[in-house]
Motif scaffolding. Structure first.
Motif, PDB file in Angstrom:
ATOM      1  N   GLU A 186      84.694  74.921  68.632  1.00 12.53           N
ATOM      2  CA  GLU A 186      83.769  74.099  69.425  1.00 12.53           C
ATOM      3  C   GLU A 186      83.975  74.336  70.911  1.00 12.53           C
ATOM      4  N   SER A 187      85.238  74.428  71.313  1.00 13.57           N
ATOM      5  CA  SER A 187      85.504  74.652  72.736  1.00 13.57           C
ATOM      6  C   SER A 187      84.978  76.010  73.185  1.00 13.57           C
ATOM      7  N   SER A 188      85.113  77.038  72.310  1.00 16.91           N
ATOM      8  CA  SER A 188      84.607  78.366  72.680  1.00 16.91           C
ATOM      9  C   SER A 188      83.084  78.353  72.793  1.00 16.91           C
ATOM     10  N   MET A 189      82.403  77.626  71.866  1.00 13.41           N
ATOM     11  CA  MET A 189      80.943  77.524  71.934  1.00 13.41           C
ATOM     12  C   MET A 189      80.510  76.807  73.203  1.00 13.41           C
ATOM     13  N   SER A 190      81.200  75.715  73.532  1.00 14.16           N
ATOM     14  CA  SER A 190      80.848  74.977  74.754  1.00 14.16           C
ATOM     15  C   SER A 190      81.067  75.833  75.993  1.00 14.16           C
ATOM     16  N   GLU A 191      82.140  76.622  75.963  1.00 15.13           N
ATOM     17  CA  GLU A 191      82.396  77.497  77.102  1.00 15.13           C
ATOM     18  C   GLU A 191      81.307  78.545  77.263  1.00 15.13           C
ATOM     19  N   THR A 192      80.863  79.111  76.142  1.00 15.02           N
ATOM     20  CA  THR A 192      79.804  80.122  76.230  1.00 15.02           C
ATOM     21  C   THR A 192      78.506  79.505  76.724  1.00 15.02           C
ATOM     22  N   GLU A 193      78.196  78.270  76.250  1.00 16.53           N
ATOM     23  CA  GLU A 193      76.981  77.598  76.720  1.00 16.53           C
ATOM     24  C   GLU A 193      77.047  77.306  78.219  1.00 16.53           C
ATOM     25  N   SER A 194      78.207  76.821  78.649  1.00 16.01           N
ATOM     26  CA  SER A 194      78.351  76.519  80.075  1.00 16.01           C
ATOM     27  C   SER A 194      78.240  77.791  80.911  1.00 16.01           C
ATOM     28  N   ASP A 195      78.805  78.900  80.394  1.00 18.73           N
ATOM     29  CA  ASP A 195      78.709  80.169  81.124  1.00 18.73           C
ATOM     30  C   ASP A 195      77.255  80.624  81.218  1.00 18.73           C
TER      31      ASP A 195
ATOM     32  N   LYS B 153      74.558  78.702  81.128  1.00 16.31           N
ATOM     33  CA  LYS B 153      73.876  77.818  82.068  1.00 16.31           C
ATOM     34  C   LYS B 153      74.192  78.197  83.510  1.00 16.31           C
ATOM     35  N   ASP B 154      75.455  78.486  83.758  1.00 14.81           N
ATOM     36  CA  ASP B 154      75.842  78.875  85.117  1.00 14.81           C
ATOM     37  C   ASP B 154      75.131  80.149  85.539  1.00 14.81           C
ATOM     38  N   SER B 155      75.025  81.103  84.622  1.00 17.14           N
ATOM     39  CA  SER B 155      74.356  82.362  84.963  1.00 17.14           C
ATOM     40  C   SER B 155      72.876  82.134  85.249  1.00 17.14           C
ATOM     41  N   LEU B 156      72.219  81.263  84.464  1.00 15.47           N
ATOM     42  CA  LEU B 156      70.805  80.958  84.723  1.00 15.47           C
ATOM     43  C   LEU B 156      70.617  80.291  86.075  1.00 15.47           C
ATOM     44  N   LYS B 157      71.522  79.341  86.383  1.00 15.07           N
ATOM     45  CA  LYS B 157      71.417  78.670  87.677  1.00 15.07           C
ATOM     46  C   LYS B 157      71.576  79.664  88.821  1.00 15.07           C
TER      47      LYS B 157
END
Length: 207
Positions: free
Chosen positions: A144-153, A155-159
């Protein structure tokens, strides 16, 4: 006033020594040294024999001292050996007593060991089940932590991409505004130049 006469009469030292006569020597002369009393060969042999006897006496004394020292060492060794033997006997007695007490307690401890072994096996099974559950929870949490990290990464790239696009659009708009202002300033300068040219034409030429 005349000068003083500081002259001294010269005295020949050799002549003065001769006048004194022969000097009396205070110590022995060479002749006395040569005429000294010397020992005969027999006396020399006696002296050598005396020296040998003295060395023999020293050797005998040293041998006696060595014998006495050896005797003292043997006594000390015997004391140490007797002490070590007594300590070893005490240790053997203690071991025998422990073995006897262990035999008596073995019958009573066998029943307790069987019950304790069964309880230990149950405890080990429970511990293993708990460990497996903990491992599963840890693996689930890590995924779960790895999935959340990938999602946050992502999102950061899109921003970051949006920000870069906005910045480029702003730059383009600013450049366009600056180009329009430059054109307007150039047109104004041209019109002012034309007005100045018209004002400078003489009146005769107008008529």
């Amino acid at each position: 006033m005349g000068k003083r006469d500081n002259r001294v009469a010269y005295m020949n030292p050799i002549a003065m020594a001769r006048s004194r006569g022969p000097i009396q020597s205070s110590g022995p002369t060479i002749q006395d040294y040569l005429n000294r009393p010397r020992p005969t060969w027999e006396e020399v042999k006696e002296q050598l024999e005396k020296k040998k006897k003295g060395s023999k006496a020293l050797a005998e004394f040293e041998e006696k001292m060595n014998e006495n020292w050896k005797k003292e060492l043997e006594k000390h060794r015997e004391k140490l050996l007797s002490g070590s033997e007594s300590s070893s006997k005490k240790k053997q007695r203690k071991k025998k007593e422990k073995k006897k007490s262990g035999r008596y307690s073995s019958s009573s401890s066998s029943s307790s060991d069987s019950s304790s072994s069964s309880s230990d096996s149950e405890d080990e099974d429970k511990k293993q089940g708990k460990r497996k559950k903990k491992k599963k929870n840890r693996s689930h949490k890590s995924s779960e932590s790895s999935m959340s990290e990938t999602e946050s990464d992502s999102k950061d790239s899109l921003k970051k991409k949006k920000k870069s696009k906005d910045a480029t659009e702003k730059d383009k708009r600013a450049r366009k505004c600056e180009g329009g202002r430059e054109r307007e300033s150039q047109a104004g300068s041209v019109l002012s130049a034309q007005g100045s040219m018209r004002g400078s034409i003489p009146r005769t030429m107008r008529s």
